[in-house]
Scaffold this motif. Sequence first.
Motif, PDB file in Angstrom:
ATOM      1  N   SER A 345     -34.606  12.892 -63.813  1.00 58.02           N
ATOM      2  CA  SER A 345     -34.321  11.580 -64.393  1.00 58.02           C
ATOM      3  C   SER A 345     -35.596  10.766 -64.558  1.00 58.02           C
ATOM      4  O   SER A 345     -35.731   9.997 -65.512  1.00 58.02           O
ATOM      5  CB  SER A 345     -33.319  10.825 -63.521  1.00 58.02           C
ATOM      6  N   GLU A 346     -36.567  10.954 -63.631  1.00 64.18           N
ATOM      7  CA  GLU A 346     -37.855  10.277 -63.784  1.00 64.18           C
ATOM      8  C   GLU A 346     -38.575  10.789 -65.031  1.00 64.18           C
ATOM      9  O   GLU A 346     -39.149  10.013 -65.808  1.00 64.18           O
ATOM     10  CB  GLU A 346     -38.707  10.498 -62.544  1.00 64.18           C
ATOM     11  N   SER A 347     -38.529  12.119 -65.210  1.00 61.70           N
ATOM     12  CA  SER A 347     -39.156  12.705 -66.401  1.00 61.70           C
ATOM     13  C   SER A 347     -38.465  12.235 -67.670  1.00 61.70           C
ATOM     14  O   SER A 347     -39.115  11.900 -68.673  1.00 61.70           O
ATOM     15  CB  SER A 347     -39.102  14.236 -66.328  1.00 61.70           C
ATOM     16  N   LEU A 348     -37.120  12.190 -67.613  1.00 62.42           N
ATOM     17  CA  LEU A 348     -36.365  11.769 -68.787  1.00 62.42           C
ATOM     18  C   LEU A 348     -36.682  10.328 -69.160  1.00 62.42           C
ATOM     19  O   LEU A 348     -36.804   9.994 -70.350  1.00 62.42           O
ATOM     20  CB  LEU A 348     -34.868  11.930 -68.515  1.00 62.42           C
ATOM     21  N   MET A 349     -36.854   9.477 -68.158  1.00 65.47           N
ATOM     22  CA  MET A 349     -37.189   8.080 -68.428  1.00 65.47           C
ATOM     23  C   MET A 349     -38.565   7.986 -69.085  1.00 65.47           C
ATOM     24  O   MET A 349     -38.745   7.254 -70.073  1.00 65.47           O
ATOM     25  CB  MET A 349     -37.164   7.280 -67.123  1.00 65.47           C
ATOM     26  N   LEU A 350     -39.522   8.738 -68.553  1.00 66.31           N
ATOM     27  CA  LEU A 350     -40.860   8.738 -69.157  1.00 66.31           C
ATOM     28  C   LEU A 350     -40.820   9.234 -70.597  1.00 66.31           C
ATOM     29  O   LEU A 350     -41.420   8.654 -71.493  1.00 66.31           O
ATOM     30  CB  LEU A 350     -41.797   9.620 -68.328  1.00 66.31           C
ATOM     31  N   PHE A 351     -40.087  10.322 -70.809  1.00 62.02           N
ATOM     32  CA  PHE A 351     -40.006  10.902 -72.143  1.00 62.02           C
ATOM     33  C   PHE A 351     -39.300   9.958 -73.110  1.00 62.02           C
ATOM     34  O   PHE A 351     -39.691   9.849 -74.275  1.00 62.02           O
ATOM     35  CB  PHE A 351     -39.286  12.255 -72.096  1.00 62.02           C
ATOM     36  N   PHE A 391     -33.514  17.031 -84.558  1.00 59.29           N
ATOM     37  CA  PHE A 391     -34.529  16.262 -83.841  1.00 59.29           C
ATOM     38  C   PHE A 391     -34.082  15.986 -82.405  1.00 59.29           C
ATOM     39  O   PHE A 391     -34.847  16.148 -81.454  1.00 59.29           O
ATOM     40  CB  PHE A 391     -34.784  14.954 -84.593  1.00 59.29           C
ATOM     41  N   ILE A 392     -32.823  15.580 -82.239  1.00 58.14           N
ATOM     42  CA  ILE A 392     -32.301  15.286 -80.900  1.00 58.14           C
ATOM     43  C   ILE A 392     -32.293  16.542 -80.026  1.00 58.14           C
ATOM     44  O   ILE A 392     -32.665  16.503 -78.851  1.00 58.14           O
ATOM     45  CB  ILE A 392     -30.879  14.686 -80.994  1.00 58.14           C
ATOM     46  N   VAL A 393     -31.865  17.665 -80.607  1.00 62.96           N
ATOM     47  CA  VAL A 393     -31.832  18.929 -79.856  1.00 62.96           C
ATOM     48  C   VAL A 393     -33.226  19.312 -79.379  1.00 62.96           C
ATOM     49  O   VAL A 393     -33.416  19.715 -78.225  1.00 62.96           O
ATOM     50  CB  VAL A 393     -31.223  20.052 -80.725  1.00 62.96           C
ATOM     51  N   VAL A 394     -34.229  19.170 -80.252  1.00 61.19           N
ATOM     52  CA  VAL A 394     -35.603  19.506 -79.878  1.00 61.19           C
ATOM     53  C   VAL A 394     -36.083  18.623 -78.731  1.00 61.19           C
ATOM     54  O   VAL A 394     -36.685  19.112 -77.758  1.00 61.19           O
ATOM     55  CB  VAL A 394     -36.546  19.372 -81.097  1.00 61.19           C
ATOM     56  N   ILE A 395     -35.815  17.324 -78.815  1.00 57.59           N
ATOM     57  CA  ILE A 395     -36.259  16.397 -77.775  1.00 57.59           C
ATOM     58  C   ILE A 395     -35.588  16.723 -76.441  1.00 57.59           C
ATOM     59  O   ILE A 395     -36.233  16.729 -75.387  1.00 57.59           O
ATOM     60  CB  ILE A 395     -35.959  14.935 -78.185  1.00 57.59           C
ATOM     61  N   VAL A 396     -34.279  17.005 -76.488  1.00 56.75           N
ATOM     62  CA  VAL A 396     -33.565  17.348 -75.244  1.00 56.75           C
ATOM     63  C   VAL A 396     -34.136  18.617 -74.624  1.00 56.75           C
ATOM     64  O   VAL A 396     -34.350  18.699 -73.406  1.00 56.75           O
ATOM     65  CB  VAL A 396     -32.050  17.508 -75.523  1.00 56.75           C
ATOM     66  N   LEU A 397     -34.409  19.622 -75.464  1.00 55.24           N
ATOM     67  CA  LEU A 397     -34.974  20.871 -74.947  1.00 55.24           C
ATOM     68  C   LEU A 397     -36.357  20.651 -74.343  1.00 55.24           C
ATOM     69  O   LEU A 397     -36.677  21.197 -73.281  1.00 55.24           O
ATOM     70  CB  LEU A 397     -35.044  21.913 -76.071  1.00 55.24           C
ATOM     71  N   VAL A 398     -37.186  19.844 -75.025  1.00 58.06           N
ATOM     72  CA  VAL A 398     -38.533  19.572 -74.507  1.00 58.06           C
ATOM     73  C   VAL A 398     -38.459  18.868 -73.160  1.00 58.06           C
ATOM     74  O   VAL A 398     -39.127  19.248 -72.201  1.00 58.06           O
ATOM     75  CB  VAL A 398     -39.346  18.736 -75.526  1.00 58.06           C
ATOM     76  N   THR A 399     -37.611  17.839 -73.073  1.00 57.60           N
ATOM     77  CA  THR A 399     -37.513  17.104 -71.803  1.00 57.60           C
ATOM     78  C   THR A 399     -36.925  17.977 -70.711  1.00 57.60           C
ATOM     79  O   THR A 399     -37.335  17.893 -69.547  1.00 57.60           O
ATOM     80  CB  THR A 399     -36.647  15.844 -71.981  1.00 57.60           C
ATOM     81  N   LEU A 400     -35.978  18.839 -71.077  1.00 59.66           N
ATOM     82  CA  LEU A 400     -35.358  19.700 -70.073  1.00 59.66           C
ATOM     83  C   LEU A 400     -36.347  20.729 -69.539  1.00 59.66           C
ATOM     84  O   LEU A 400     -36.438  20.958 -68.333  1.00 59.66           O
ATOM     85  CB  LEU A 400     -34.142  20.406 -70.680  1.00 59.66           C
ATOM     86  N   LEU A 401     -37.115  21.323 -70.455  1.00 58.23           N
ATOM     87  CA  LEU A 401     -38.061  22.358 -70.033  1.00 58.23           C
ATOM     88  C   LEU A 401     -39.276  21.751 -69.329  1.00 58.23           C
ATOM     89  O   LEU A 401     -39.666  22.187 -68.247  1.00 58.23           O
ATOM     90  CB  LEU A 401     -38.522  23.160 -71.254  1.00 58.23           C
TER      91      LEU A 401
END
Length: 804
Positions: A345-351, A391-401
């Motif tokens: 969640s910290e990473s997701l907030m930063l991203f 675009f949303i799928v790419v961002i979610v994958l980047v943040t997840l990985l």
Amino acid sequence: MLKNYIKIAWRNLKKDKTFAFLNIVGLSVAFGVAILLSMAAFFELSYDKFHTNGDNIYKVYNEIQTPRGPEAGTSQPAPFANALTKEVPGISKVTRYLQDGALVMYKDKEINMSTVWVDADFFTMFSFPEFAGNSDNPLKELSNIVLSKKMATALFGDENAIDKTINILINGKETPFTVASLVENTKSNSSLEFGLAIRFENHQSYTKNKEEWDSQYHDVYVQLQNEVNAKQFEDQTKSFVDLHYKESIENLKRDGAQPDANGRYFTINLLPLKDVHYTNFQNGYAKISRTIPYLVLSVAFLILFIACVNFINMSIAKSTQRLREIGMRKTLGAQKKQLFFQFWSESLMLFSVSLFIGIGLSILFLKDFQEIFRTNVTFSMFTNPLNIILFIVVIVLVTLLVGGYPAMLMSKLSTIQSLKGKVETNGKNVVRNVLMVVQFSIAILLISGTLVLWSQLEFMRNKNLGFDKSQVIAFPIDGKMDSRRAVNLLRDQLKDNPNIISVTASDNILGLGKDGSQFSSRLGFEYKGRVVKTNMLVVDYDYIETLGLELIQGRSFDRQYPGDALGMVINESMARELDEEDPLTATIMMSDSTKYQVLGIVKDYHFESLTKSIEPLTFFMNTDWDLYYAYVKVAPENLSKSYDAIEQTWKTLEPNAKFLGSFLNDNIDRTFRSEKIMATMITSGSIIAIVLSCIGLFAISLLVVAQRTKEIGVRKVVGASISSITYLLTKDFLKLVAIAFVIAAPVAWWLMNQWLQDYVYRIDLSIWIFALAGLLTVLIALFTVGVKTLKAAMQNPVKSLKTE
């Protein structure tokens, strides 16, 4: 639970503002640049995909096996399209396509329009959105024309253009036409651009060439029937070729040409419409290349990758400062998945914050981006639901990985290890070091590419092309007046100007003029029992002298010899093609039974792109052929004053014609446009990648120094010097740079060598280019890390020893 994750994440980010700031800056810049570059790349890859029937439309081209090797081209004779439709099954629709300017007149307005001469099927094959008028078949009648919205406004203003009568200058006569339809302005991602569309049969060359199979001067597009594919159609054209090109094939065999792998000397092939924009005919074949858009995408990916590597490395390095927190949470019953989601969640907030800032940066710098890369891309082109979802799928994958990997590592730590505040870091260091090596490798690759690209560009710009390009102004001869009369009047009016050295003209332009025109003409004829082909150029007197071409044998065209109208001057390559002991004795018989005598030979010069070898070229002075471009050589002093004088003189001769003058050196520079864009793009990418690498490297150095503060104090107490401590702290980073250089240099050499193969005239790749890239990377790493390490080495050891 989610609210708690967000609250704790926010507190941790506020707690370490430096960590958060560096990550947000790096990710924001990376997202902004990646968005812009990706938009440009997808725009470039979208050419001609908006046509409804695009999957069934093809451009026809020929492959011919000549004694000199294979040749490929798209030019076809006037009777070709109709004969192909009648004799080869599978065609649904067909159109000839010829780009040629036309002077359009309405009342007191005269506009030279970008014109396409096409057949009636053109607007039923291609999907150009209609603005007003006849929507069924606007070119059904020979006297009908179609205008773009922009040209209609320029010609008629606010008047209703439909059914208006205009005049078009054809063969020196003003011919009336009726505006049948208006279409929206040609899309910027279309390879078929025009302001005016008119029936092919109206072209000035049609009448004399409508039955001539030897005169090839236009393209042909076909739309196949749904049940017919390109391969089937190509196979069915064999008998058509054998019938209509029988004599040409026999001549090829006679002259020693070798058949292709299928035993054919002449083939008709189809090029899909989606590939037309990306195709060049080089070395005898159709070469399809999407290098530039894919290169743009690669740079976007590499920049985003570097920012992600920074985030992973900083997160892993920083994890050692949160070990006791992890241990305490586990002691109180926290599960692995809870810890994972907390750190993620910290990473997701930063991203998320970085993404919004990145989108804002891309919007802010869009206009500058359009100017630098000369693209018309806009956000509106990519706001359809599919692109947004992607675009949303790419961002979610980047943040997840990217965010998930450090979170997974920290959540897997055992309770005992965490509570001790220490953990074995070998595995983490390996991951961190591998990622940093990849990061440095990318930097070295981009720097090497930048150096090679600019070196090749400077080589082409400074290469001696064999003609004077610095003092010659060229411009199209537009207007009602006969071209030769216009040139003679221009010469007479400028002869008393001391800054004007000479005036001449030809039917073609060197480089790429302001009118965007660039074409070539070829001619074939029988000479001593074999076919000889040459590029041809129709010129006026003084052409050779004005351009400073070197005459190595014979003489130039001379007004004292009226017979020079049936003379020709050739270049060295053409002299070798004639294979005569004395080329000046050669007499050429053309197809119209006209004899031409070789008057002189000029030294080979680059009249085409540097991607091609110098081919045979023949100059003609036949006054029955038109001239299209004027050339004026001026004195080196007062260049701008001379330019103004030429412009004013031309306006007195053709007051309604637009003056599009430019120096030849500017025209030559325009031919390097794609190389300039590529060089600018990689340079920009290299700078951004290096800056992002520096941010990550600086953050890692902060954490490494913080972890070794006590060690530094001990070493200083026992006598270690500042230089030795600085070396100790920086040597690990330099090792990574060395490993990166060993990996990246061979890859960079291979990639750049492959790219240079497209140029006949190119630089030699030197080891020093790659050594310089490696040295620059070392200096950048030393500067970035050295700032913090030097400060730590100079710090008072007493203060260091107090730090825990």
